[in-house]
Design a protein around this motif. Structure first.
Motif, mmCIF file in Angstrom:
data_model
loop_
_atom_site.group_PDB
_atom_site.id
_atom_site.type_symbol
_atom_site.label_atom_id
_atom_site.label_comp_id
_atom_site.label_asym_id
_atom_site.label_seq_id
_atom_site.Cartn_x
_atom_site.Cartn_y
_atom_site.Cartn_z
ATOM 1 N N GLN A 1 0.850 -1.182 0.000
ATOM 2 C CA GLN A 1 0.000 0.000 0.000
ATOM 3 C C GLN A 1 0.887 1.234 0.000
ATOM 4 O OE1 GLN A 1 -2.713 -0.273 3.344
ATOM 5 N NE2 GLN A 1 -4.102 -1.619 2.226
ATOM 6 N N PHE A 2 0.420 2.287 -0.715
ATOM 7 C CA PHE A 2 1.213 3.509 -0.705
ATOM 8 C C PHE A 2 0.311 4.734 -0.755
ATOM 9 C CE2 PHE A 2 0.960 2.236 -5.183
ATOM 10 C CZ PHE A 2 0.636 3.417 -5.851
ATOM 11 N N SER A 3 0.804 5.794 -0.127
ATOM 12 C CA SER A 3 0.157 7.098 -0.184
ATOM 13 C C SER A 3 0.883 7.932 -1.230
ATOM 14 C CB SER A 3 0.228 7.789 1.186
ATOM 15 O OG SER A 3 1.583 8.081 1.515
ATOM 16 N N ARG A 4 0.567 9.196 -1.320
ATOM 17 C CA ARG A 4 1.282 10.065 -2.255
ATOM 18 C C ARG A 4 2.730 10.291 -1.816
ATOM 19 N NH1 ARG A 4 -1.836 13.092 -5.711
ATOM 20 N NH2 ARG A 4 -0.319 14.793 -5.713
ATOM 21 N N GLU A 5 3.011 10.063 -0.511
ATOM 22 C CA GLU A 5 4.326 10.401 0.030
ATOM 23 C C GLU A 5 5.215 9.208 0.353
ATOM 24 O OE1 GLU A 5 1.446 11.407 1.596
ATOM 25 O OE2 GLU A 5 1.303 13.412 0.693
ATOM 26 N N ALA A 6 4.631 8.012 0.557
ATOM 27 C CA ALA A 6 5.463 6.911 1.055
ATOM 28 C C ALA A 6 4.798 5.566 0.811
ATOM 29 C CB ALA A 6 5.710 7.092 2.558
ATOM 30 N N PHE A 7 5.645 4.509 0.882
ATOM 31 C CA PHE A 7 5.182 3.129 0.781
ATOM 32 C C PHE A 7 5.009 2.531 2.172
ATOM 33 C CE2 PHE A 7 7.237 3.616 -3.351
ATOM 34 C CZ PHE A 7 6.354 2.971 -4.197
ATOM 35 N N GLY A 8 4.061 1.615 2.300
ATOM 36 C CA GLY A 8 3.968 0.785 3.483
ATOM 37 C C GLY A 8 4.847 -0.443 3.298
ATOM 38 N N PRO A 9 4.819 -1.376 4.252
ATOM 39 C CA PRO A 9 5.647 -2.578 4.142
ATOM 40 C C PRO A 9 5.132 -3.530 3.062
ATOM 41 C CG PRO A 9 4.208 -2.706 6.061
ATOM 42 C CD PRO A 9 4.042 -1.324 5.515
ATOM 43 N N LEU A 10 6.053 -4.291 2.475
ATOM 44 C CA LEU A 10 5.678 -5.330 1.527
ATOM 45 C C LEU A 10 5.033 -6.490 2.271
ATOM 46 C CD1 LEU A 10 8.813 -5.459 -0.817
ATOM 47 C CD2 LEU A 10 6.530 -4.658 -1.428
ATOM 48 N N ARG A 11 3.979 -7.062 1.667
ATOM 49 C CA ARG A 11 3.288 -8.205 2.246
ATOM 50 C C ARG A 11 3.053 -9.237 1.146
ATOM 51 N NH1 ARG A 11 -1.739 -7.100 3.511
ATOM 52 N NH2 ARG A 11 -1.853 -5.098 2.453
ATOM 53 N N PRO A 12 2.802 -10.483 1.496
ATOM 54 C CA PRO A 12 2.538 -11.500 0.465
ATOM 55 C C PRO A 12 1.235 -11.209 -0.275
ATOM 56 C CG PRO A 12 3.102 -12.529 2.575
ATOM 57 C CD PRO A 12 2.870 -11.076 2.851
ATOM 58 N N ALA A 13 1.216 -11.480 -1.568
ATOM 59 C CA ALA A 13 0.009 -11.360 -2.388
ATOM 60 C C ALA A 13 -0.477 -12.755 -2.740
ATOM 61 C CB ALA A 13 0.292 -10.564 -3.652
ATOM 62 N N SER A 14 -1.795 -12.915 -2.780
ATOM 63 C CA SER A 14 -2.369 -14.235 -3.047
ATOM 64 C C SER A 14 -3.397 -14.157 -4.167
ATOM 65 C CB SER A 14 -3.046 -14.772 -1.775
ATOM 66 O OG SER A 14 -3.794 -15.940 -2.063
ATOM 67 N N GLU A 15 -3.429 -15.208 -4.991
ATOM 68 C CA GLU A 15 -4.441 -15.300 -6.041
ATOM 69 C C GLU A 15 -5.853 -15.344 -5.456
ATOM 70 O OE1 GLU A 15 -4.605 -15.326 -9.275
ATOM 71 O OE2 GLU A 15 -2.529 -15.475 -9.962
ATOM 72 N N LEU A 16 -5.963 -15.788 -4.206
ATOM 73 C CA LEU A 16 -7.286 -15.872 -3.588
ATOM 74 C C LEU A 16 -7.966 -14.515 -3.510
ATOM 75 C CD1 LEU A 16 -6.633 -18.384 -0.648
ATOM 76 C CD2 LEU A 16 -7.760 -18.826 -2.851
ATOM 77 N N SER A 17 -7.159 -13.445 -3.447
ATOM 78 C CA SER A 17 -7.738 -12.104 -3.346
ATOM 79 C C SER A 17 -8.401 -11.663 -4.640
ATOM 80 C CB SER A 17 -6.655 -11.097 -2.943
ATOM 81 O OG SER A 17 -5.677 -10.975 -3.974
#
Length: 312
Positions: free
Chosen positions: A218-234
């Motif tokens: 997730q990211f805002s206009r100013e910064a990124f949040g932490p990386l997390r696993p992505a799943s096809e289930l989503s």
């Protein structure tokens, strides 16, 4: 006359006519005088004029004269109809009902509970989730998809002309490098999940980051949040399913509420109840009816569109 008093449909239609005409082309001196006379003739005319201008402000802006000229008859009529309905509505209703107009004039959009798949001219396949809207602008320099609202899943095509493909959100630009990924627009936040390939994400006011397959951020206009696993289930919403894996019931209900009109509320007493399974989105009432059979909860309908889930 009170500001909250209803405005007649005829007067609202006249006000919408003048506003749209003003955006179609610069008004001549005679037209400007005619508009001024119309506004001065009756206090209700001036109220209607102020109301449609307020609607314009909520929308951000109406199309420029050049853009207005490119709208087809259906979209021009939709613009006028929206202005008329908003002018007639009580103050504040427009913001609640139309979400300040986000997506109402988008190239492609879905209603609450609906989904749509698009195949673009470059072969890219775009799935739109519930209550979503996108604009598509392909020109000589780029292929641009703007996510106005909601969520999309895209499998990118190969452009013979070699134009870069870009997906824009409120917070930044995402440039896929031959890939499949999803983008979801939250309030003030963009969520990017990469399922195949890589995507370079560039927030409006931060350095870019390359997100690899199997990662989401997730990211805002100013910064990124932490990386997390992505799943096809989503992405199972493309098949009409909501999949939960040991999900908090409050989060599950929040997701489910995206696919049904009205208010679906989870009481605090059920916030930490956990739920797992695959659920068919085309019948959200059936999902709610099944909850008490497997969980210690009860479902109460105040109306068809006002539902509360609480501890049994």
């Amino acid at each position: 006359m009170p500001a909250q008093a209803p405005i007649s449909r005829d007067v609202a239609r006249q006000a919408a006519h003048w506003l749209v005409l003003m955006h179609e082309q610069p008004l001549s001196a005679a037209q400007q005088q005619a508009c001024a006379r119309w506004r001065a003739t009756n206090p209700e005319h001036e109220r209607a004029w102020q109301r449609v201008q307020h609607v314009q402000h909520q929308l951000g802006s109406l199309p420029s004269a050049m853009a207005m000229g490119t709208l087809n008859r259906e979209r021009r009529q939709a613009l006028k109809t929206l202005l008329v309905l908003a002018a007639m509505a009580p103050a504040g209703y427009f913001s609640y009902r139309f979400g300040a107009g986000q997506g109402w004039m988008a190239d492609y959009r879905t209603g609450v509970g609906d989904r749509q798949q698009l195949t673009l001219t470059d072969g890219s396949v775009v799935d739109l989730n519930t209550d979503s809207a996108v604009d598509v602008r392909f020109d000589a320099g780029q292929r641009l998809i703007r996510l106005v609202r909601g969520e999309l899943l895209i499998s990118t095509g190969i452009d013979p002309a070699g134009r870069p493909l870009r997906v824009a959100s409120e917070q930044g630009i995402m440039e896929p490098l031959g890939t499949r990924f999803s983008v979801r627009q939250f309030s003030g936040i963009t969520q990017l999940a990469v399922l195949q390939g890589r995507v370079r994400a560039t927030p409006a006011q931060a350095a870019p980051k390359v997100v690899e397959a199997g990662e989401q951020v997730q990211f805002s206009r100013e910064a990124f949040g932490p990386l997390r696993p992505a799943s096809e289930l989503s992405t199972r919403w493309t098949q009409g399913q909501l999949v939960a894996e040991n999900m908090r019931l409050s989060d599950f209900l929040q997701e489910l509420s995206r696919y049904r009109p009205g208010r679906l509320h989870g009481d605090e007493s059920v916030s930490d109840v956990r739920i797992s399974g695959g659920f068919q989105l085309d019948n959200s009432d059936a999902i709610l009816a099944a909850l008490p059979m497997t969980l210690p909860v009860k479902v109460e309908y105040r109306t068809r569109y006002w539902v509360t889930v609480s501890k049994a």
